[in-house]
Design a protein around this motif. Sequence first.
Motif, mmCIF file in Angstrom:
data_model
loop_
_atom_site.group_PDB
_atom_site.id
_atom_site.type_symbol
_atom_site.label_atom_id
_atom_site.label_comp_id
_atom_site.label_asym_id
_atom_site.label_seq_id
_atom_site.Cartn_x
_atom_site.Cartn_y
_atom_site.Cartn_z
ATOM 1 N N ASN A 154 22.442 23.236 -8.081
ATOM 2 C CA ASN A 154 23.219 23.949 -7.068
ATOM 3 C C ASN A 154 22.365 24.429 -5.906
ATOM 4 O O ASN A 154 22.879 24.892 -4.902
ATOM 5 C CB ASN A 154 23.902 25.170 -7.699
ATOM 6 C CG ASN A 154 25.204 24.795 -8.372
ATOM 7 O OD1 ASN A 154 25.611 23.650 -8.348
ATOM 8 N ND2 ASN A 154 25.853 25.774 -8.969
ATOM 9 N N SER A 155 21.063 24.327 -6.017
ATOM 10 C CA SER A 155 20.204 24.893 -4.981
ATOM 11 C C SER A 155 20.302 24.141 -3.665
ATOM 12 O O SER A 155 19.843 24.629 -2.645
ATOM 13 C CB SER A 155 18.744 24.887 -5.452
ATOM 14 O OG SER A 155 18.294 23.565 -5.636
ATOM 15 N N LEU A 156 20.875 22.942 -3.650
ATOM 16 C CA LEU A 156 21.021 22.198 -2.407
ATOM 17 C C LEU A 156 22.461 22.200 -1.916
ATOM 18 O O LEU A 156 22.894 21.314 -1.214
ATOM 19 C CB LEU A 156 20.521 20.755 -2.582
ATOM 20 C CG LEU A 156 19.022 20.631 -2.794
ATOM 21 C CD1 LEU A 156 18.622 19.184 -2.934
ATOM 22 C CD2 LEU A 156 18.266 21.259 -1.632
ATOM 23 N N ALA A 157 23.243 23.237 -2.297
ATOM 24 C CA ALA A 157 24.594 23.348 -1.792
ATOM 25 C C ALA A 157 24.607 23.844 -0.355
ATOM 26 O O ALA A 157 25.641 23.800 0.297
ATOM 27 C CB ALA A 157 25.411 24.288 -2.679
ATOM 28 N N ALA A 158 23.492 24.348 0.151
ATOM 29 C CA ALA A 158 23.413 24.789 1.537
ATOM 30 C C ALA A 158 23.469 23.563 2.447
ATOM 31 O O ALA A 158 22.653 22.649 2.342
ATOM 32 C CB ALA A 158 22.131 25.572 1.767
ATOM 33 N N MET A 159 24.440 23.547 3.362
ATOM 34 C CA MET A 159 24.636 22.367 4.208
ATOM 35 C C MET A 159 23.466 22.144 5.153
ATOM 36 O O MET A 159 23.168 20.997 5.510
ATOM 37 C CB MET A 159 25.932 22.518 5.001
ATOM 38 C CG MET A 159 27.175 22.561 4.144
ATOM 39 S SD MET A 159 28.695 22.624 5.128
ATOM 40 C CE MET A 159 28.461 24.175 5.997
ATOM 41 N N SER A 160 22.793 23.206 5.566
ATOM 42 C CA SER A 160 21.668 23.053 6.483
ATOM 43 C C SER A 160 20.487 22.363 5.827
ATOM 44 O O SER A 160 19.533 22.001 6.509
ATOM 45 C CB SER A 160 21.237 24.429 7.009
ATOM 46 O OG SER A 160 20.815 25.250 5.941
ATOM 47 N N ARG A 161 20.551 22.159 4.507
ATOM 48 C CA ARG A 161 19.464 21.505 3.791
ATOM 49 C C ARG A 161 19.862 20.129 3.286
ATOM 50 O O ARG A 161 19.174 19.536 2.474
ATOM 51 C CB ARG A 161 18.993 22.402 2.637
ATOM 52 C CG ARG A 161 18.256 23.635 3.136
ATOM 53 C CD ARG A 161 18.406 24.819 2.238
ATOM 54 N NE ARG A 161 17.733 25.980 2.798
ATOM 55 C CZ ARG A 161 18.253 26.763 3.743
ATOM 56 N NH1 ARG A 161 19.457 26.522 4.219
ATOM 57 N NH2 ARG A 161 17.579 27.787 4.218
ATOM 58 N N MET A 162 21.009 19.633 3.751
ATOM 59 C CA MET A 162 21.456 18.301 3.349
ATOM 60 C C MET A 162 21.034 17.281 4.392
ATOM 61 O O MET A 162 20.909 17.594 5.579
ATOM 62 C CB MET A 162 22.985 18.288 3.188
ATOM 63 C CG MET A 162 23.483 19.183 2.067
ATOM 64 S SD MET A 162 25.291 19.178 1.925
ATOM 65 C CE MET A 162 25.497 20.338 0.577
ATOM 66 N N LYS A 163 20.857 16.050 3.920
ATOM 67 C CA LYS A 163 20.402 15.016 4.841
ATOM 68 C C LYS A 163 21.115 13.698 4.549
ATOM 69 O O LYS A 163 20.926 13.103 3.498
ATOM 70 C CB LYS A 163 18.888 14.823 4.732
ATOM 71 C CG LYS A 163 18.337 13.769 5.695
ATOM 72 C CD LYS A 163 16.822 13.660 5.613
ATOM 73 C CE LYS A 163 16.292 12.636 6.607
ATOM 74 N NZ LYS A 163 14.819 12.518 6.535
#
Length: 663
Positions: free
Chosen positions: A355-364
């Motif tokens: 869940n730690s990559l649920a932040a949209m600003s950290r998606m690629k």
Amino acid sequence: MTTTTLAVLVPLLPFLGSAAGLLLGRTAPGFVRPLAVLPTLTALVLAVLVAVRQGGHQAIDAATELTPTGSVPIELALHIDGFAALVAVLVGLVASCVQIYSTGYLRDDPRYPSYAALVSLFTSAMLLVVYSGDLIVLLVGWEIMGICSYFLVGHYWETPEARAASIKAFLVTKLGDVPFLIGLFALATDAGSFRITKVLGAVASGGIDHPTLIALLLLAGVAGKSALFPLHTWLPDAMAGPTPVSALIHAATMVAAGVYFIARLLPVFQASSAAMVVLAVMAAVTMAGSALAALAQDDIKRVLAYSTIGQLGYMAGALAVGDRGAAVFHLLSHGAFKALLFLAAGVIIHASGTNSLAAMSRMKDLRARVPDAYWTMTVALLALAAIPPFSGFFSKEAVLGAAEHVATGHTEHAPGAAGWIVLVAGLITAVLTAAYATRLWLLAFRGRGAEAPDHGRQPLTMTVTLWVLAVPSLAFGLAYGPLPGWFDGRDLTPVLTTSVLGTGLALVGGLVTYGAWRHTTALAASAPLGAVAAHPEADGGLVEAEAIASHAPAYGDVASAPDPADPGRLLLGPLHRHAAVGFHVDAVYTALFVRPVQAAAALVRFLDREVVDTYVRGAGALPRWLGAAVRRAQTGNVQTYVSALLAGTVVLVVAALLVATGA
């Protein structure tokens, strides 16, 4: 088999599956998944049969009295009209998809048996609310959902976020349930019955003596359960639970229950113009405020949570203008595409392995990684933004059309002020909804954040459910044609004026957001990635960074470099800092309620320890001191006892002589 028998089995089967799953979860784990999926699927099939037999015609009523109460009777009653039949199908469909999806999403979770059993119980409770013809029986399902949400939101109890969110959800909803219960008893007292049909009959004949008070008390419970302003704050935090639970709560249970309750008892609220205006104001603040907050969130699930609050505002707005057909139509349409949005978000989270990559600003650039989620979420976002011909366009247009009719005086189902309030807020929210939907799509699938590790393809059970829910998200809006009987005969054909306005504003919101994204992307390309993370105060990102940090580890690591190309910051400007934390509503509640209660508790604790306990300790110490003194006199020496006896005798003789002499 009669329709009544089929209807009884619809909520009963998930309940039996839940009980069996809890009993066999440890002893026979191989039966857990079939017991989770098959009863719910069977309930869906039976709900479809009940809907077909009901056909949108006259309501099906059946009742049997339980133990005599000596006053207002309580009856085990069914009341299935077109609304109930369709909502039950929605509940069965979403719950079935969630159970199937969860077999893959939580396949390695050691607490899956209890999770699956609670989801089945949750489903059973909502179906009981939908089919119930008695307010007390409805209340039973209402409260069971509350306790199920507590356990399911706190499923990951190892994390402080999940524990806090589950407690908050329980307490905030209970805060509304207290006046709700009082309102139910007041309503039954005036009507002389808990039966919904008899209550509505009493309203029609003017037999309700306190309509405004009753309506406002009931609205408090609805606001808590359906996350309407001002009791909406629990829903974004509830994202700490498993993503399939979020889909179930937001699409077909819990939050839908409050809207459905008002739709079922709408004449009670229409009996008070003041209550209708209050509901309209609640709806307007809910939809516009939540849309602004959604535009500032970084976590994908919190965006969807605020989105749900906004769409619930639309449903409440339709009810505020007296059109329950439009409200239930949007409830059904929203249930399909919101479940799809959450389950697609779950695929994105599952692909990253945490869940730690649920932040949209950290998606690629996730398009190639999760193609099923990409295409189906695109469909759902278009439905959310109310772009024709997707389902959200038709259902949201029904709400705006109903508000326009009331505002222009074409109907007297509600005060004209309520119509204007809902219409203006609905049009403003249409722009904002398209804006945050576009922002979510751009940041999730065309973002420039960190590359997440590839965890391979998703389980088939997860991707199949996405495509199943994509069908109603695309096509259900066309149901306004063949299904008018299920909506009180309401003509749900789009109105030209509001259709053009709503669609035009949605397109403006989407295009402006895309332009802002292109602008921020160009700026970010000329600056080192991570500059915003290093200096968040430069563009108002500090508050958001703190908000994200408060949810770590469940919602992202602020130390990692986010994508600075966030159009939300540019669009909201100075308002972004406040919108990112939900306009400080939680801080206000903390100052007004939490801290005074904590201070009072500290005072009580001090009084209990330092005052009450002092008296208790003193009462125990005095006998001990007396006992010690007496114990010292008991030496066991006979000479000492004789000496004491003689001394006492001498003292008594002297005292007697003194008394005699004085006499």
